[in-house]
Design an enzyme around this catalytic site. Sequence first.
Site, PDB file in Angstrom:
ATOM      1  N   ASN A   1      22.672  -3.039 -28.766  1.00 47.91           N
ATOM      2  CA  ASN A   1      24.085  -3.397 -29.261  1.00 47.91           C
ATOM      3  C   ASN A   1      25.074  -2.445 -29.606  1.00 47.91           C
ATOM      4  OD1 ASN A   1      23.514  -6.099 -29.531  1.00 47.91           O
ATOM      5  ND2 ASN A   1      22.598  -6.114 -31.835  1.00 47.91           N
TER       6      ASN A   1
ATOM      7  N   THR B   1      15.922  -7.616 -36.241  1.00 47.65           N
ATOM      8  CA  THR B   1      14.983  -6.999 -35.028  1.00 47.65           C
ATOM      9  C   THR B   1      14.175  -6.272 -35.351  1.00 47.65           C
ATOM     10  OG1 THR B   1      17.173  -7.179 -33.676  1.00 47.65           O
ATOM     11  CG2 THR B   1      15.537  -5.888 -32.850  1.00 47.65           C
TER      12      THR B   1
ATOM     13  N   ARG C   1      23.927  -5.901 -39.690  1.00 49.74           N
ATOM     14  CA  ARG C   1      22.423  -6.585 -39.632  1.00 49.74           C
ATOM     15  C   ARG C   1      21.584  -6.593 -38.459  1.00 49.74           C
ATOM     16  NH1 ARG C   1      21.729 -11.387 -43.907  1.00 49.74           N
ATOM     17  NH2 ARG C   1      22.844 -12.649 -42.411  1.00 49.74           N
ATOM     18  N   ASP C   2      22.204  -6.014 -37.619  1.00 48.95           N
ATOM     19  CA  ASP C   2      21.503  -5.982 -36.065  1.00 48.95           C
ATOM     20  C   ASP C   2      21.927  -4.806 -35.461  1.00 48.95           C
ATOM     21  OD1 ASP C   2      19.332  -6.992 -34.546  1.00 48.95           O
ATOM     22  OD2 ASP C   2      20.769  -8.338 -33.540  1.00 48.95           O
ATOM     23  N   ILE C   3      21.819  -3.577 -35.997  1.00 50.46           N
ATOM     24  CA  ILE C   3      22.218  -2.309 -35.283  1.00 50.46           C
ATOM     25  C   ILE C   3      20.748  -2.116 -34.386  1.00 50.46           C
ATOM     26  CG2 ILE C   3      23.038  -0.130 -35.242  1.00 50.46           C
ATOM     27  CD1 ILE C   3      24.616  -0.773 -37.844  1.00 50.46           C
TER      28      ILE C   3
END
Lengths: 297, 396
Positions: A154, A190, A148-150
């Site tokens: 990260n 993001t 969910r936050d690639i």
Amino acid sequence: MLANEFGDHLIVVDLDWLASSFPDLSDILPITQGGQKDVFGCKHRQHGRCVLKLIRPRPIAQQYLDRECEAVSRLRALAVPNIPEIHDVGTCTSPVGPVLWVLEEFVPGRDLSEILSDGPLGEDQLLALARDLLTTAVSAESLEIVHRDIKPKNIRIDTEGKAWLIDFGIARVLDLESITPTDAVSGPCTPGYSAPEQFRYDKREISGSSDLFAIGVVLYECARGANPFIEGARDRLEILHRVERDPLPRLGLEWDEDGKFCDLVMALTQKRPYQRPRRCKDALEWLDSIANETEGQ
Amino acid sequence: MDLYLQFGWGMMDHGRKLIKKWGGGVSILSARDLTDEQLVSLSRQLQELGGSVLLDPQFYLPRSQHHRLTAHAYWPQDYETTGFAGPAMQGMMTTLAQLNSTLQTTYFIVPGERAEDVDELWLDSQRDLINTARRSTDQPLMVTICLSDSAVRDVEQISRIMDEVSERPVDAYYLVLEKPRTAYLTDDPVWVARCLDLAAGLRRTLAEVVVGYSNHQQLVMACSGVTAIASGTYANVRSFPLSKFQAQQGRPMQRAVWYYYPQALSEYRLPYLDIAFRKGLREELLPQPETGYAEPLFAGSQPSASGWSEPQAFRHYLCALRQQARGAVQSTFDATLQSCRATLDRAEALIQHLGEHGVYAERRTFAKALLANRSGLNVLEQTQGPVLRHEWSTLA
């Protein structure tokens, strides 16, 4: 008190408190601090060089801290390739409130965001990055986990060029009830990387396909050197509108003469999950077929 | 992409003749237009001719007052929205399963209510219908998705369907999609784009997709990789007029005879063919490829005096459409797209050329649908194009 680019307040955690709360750690130094997360480099008595993350849930989500901890705990037992090993995880009350802490393997190398400041990636780097990210996504999907936050920040590229996906801290384990309160207007995301269904917070639609969207945007940015959703955007709202509304301009890469890699990236970044490859596995097989053809030429 | 025969009123003889001529083919039998006895005898006849059959239970409007529909044994006598999921629905499915078994249908078409909006209520109803059908038959299921034109046009509603589909895959889908303003040919690019999008999304689950109540405007569905479009004789089975399922209406009256000119994707009344012949356009208007039914029309110098009648016009239309449907799919997505676009370009040029000679297709001109179809194809290419290009060999 400081504030980051999006106006989130940064509350600096006291290093002395850290040292006393985590007696097995030494040489604790801040790496990044901001938003909901502080990251520290450190040495662990048994594991050696490590990273300690303190994740502060928004006040509305504090009651879900234990559940979030459980979700991250489950990651420890899972064999997902290309993610740092999680040594330990827990919750505690810090001077800035309740926190989830995660102690994980340190990956030497550079963040992809840092590498991108040197310019776009070449063919070999891009194909290798795509392969690493999709391999991780396939594994996560098979375990029903969504990162969910690639995003470039990260992703760490180690000294051998291998991509590591870090920060599974906000992963959603699909067979657990969502760790974000149902009345939240949007889930963790993001802007500029997260899929439209994430900031619409349509829980039914959030799946491995949401990670495919983010991977597609990352690959696009790596190929072109810029993220069109973010580049020149006035604010976060405009980025969200662009992600929801604007298709990415088609890539044109010299080495990708028949446009197959561009097709893959376009397919990954479609607005609706059903318009993307059906499963992460399909996307990886697609990439493999491109890589095989490229090698054969 | 194949053409299935969409049965309506007065279709039995056409069906038998066409299936015999083709040596096979799929017929979707209409419960509205056939009694149980007719269904049984017709399906046997069609099968003996090498064809296969499906039964459309036409449960689009559960409160229908259409006596020929409600007279069927499977039709629930007391439909209550809230209580229907129980024994009444089970009873309906059991009876339908028996009927399908008797007819030896190749799929069990699961009855589906028309959705004005795709909401939780409709999705719940669909789930109940599918689950009950699963319990009632061992046949592969073909799930009806019947949508209002506004539901088709709304990407959020299409997404909800696709979200549901990804969680509960079935063997096949039967799409019944209302056109805006119940048009025969629509000029609405959004509607065309969403149809292509929905059909491609469903097909990519590797389920068979049949687009019911179609006409030649749906030839573009080849680019979505659909299995078949279904069409029939009168306009009311070449598009989906909901009112025809609401209450019994008069039989179709004798109407103008239309000659389908496949290259122009347009239909012309015979007096305009007279004009075309006088202008020396006879050869140009010959159907390509031939259907075997248009020769009498072209035998003399005045088509309107040739005695060419509705039955020949219908069979010619269905033969031509079948050939076009079968020829629409190419070995790659790009080639299929290119072929569809070329068909539209050629139709546009011919419509214009004939118009310059005073030969008009009037309300059945494809001119109004050209832009909508082109636009729809562009949207498909931009959205699912890359993935269709990659997956084409598994779909087409």
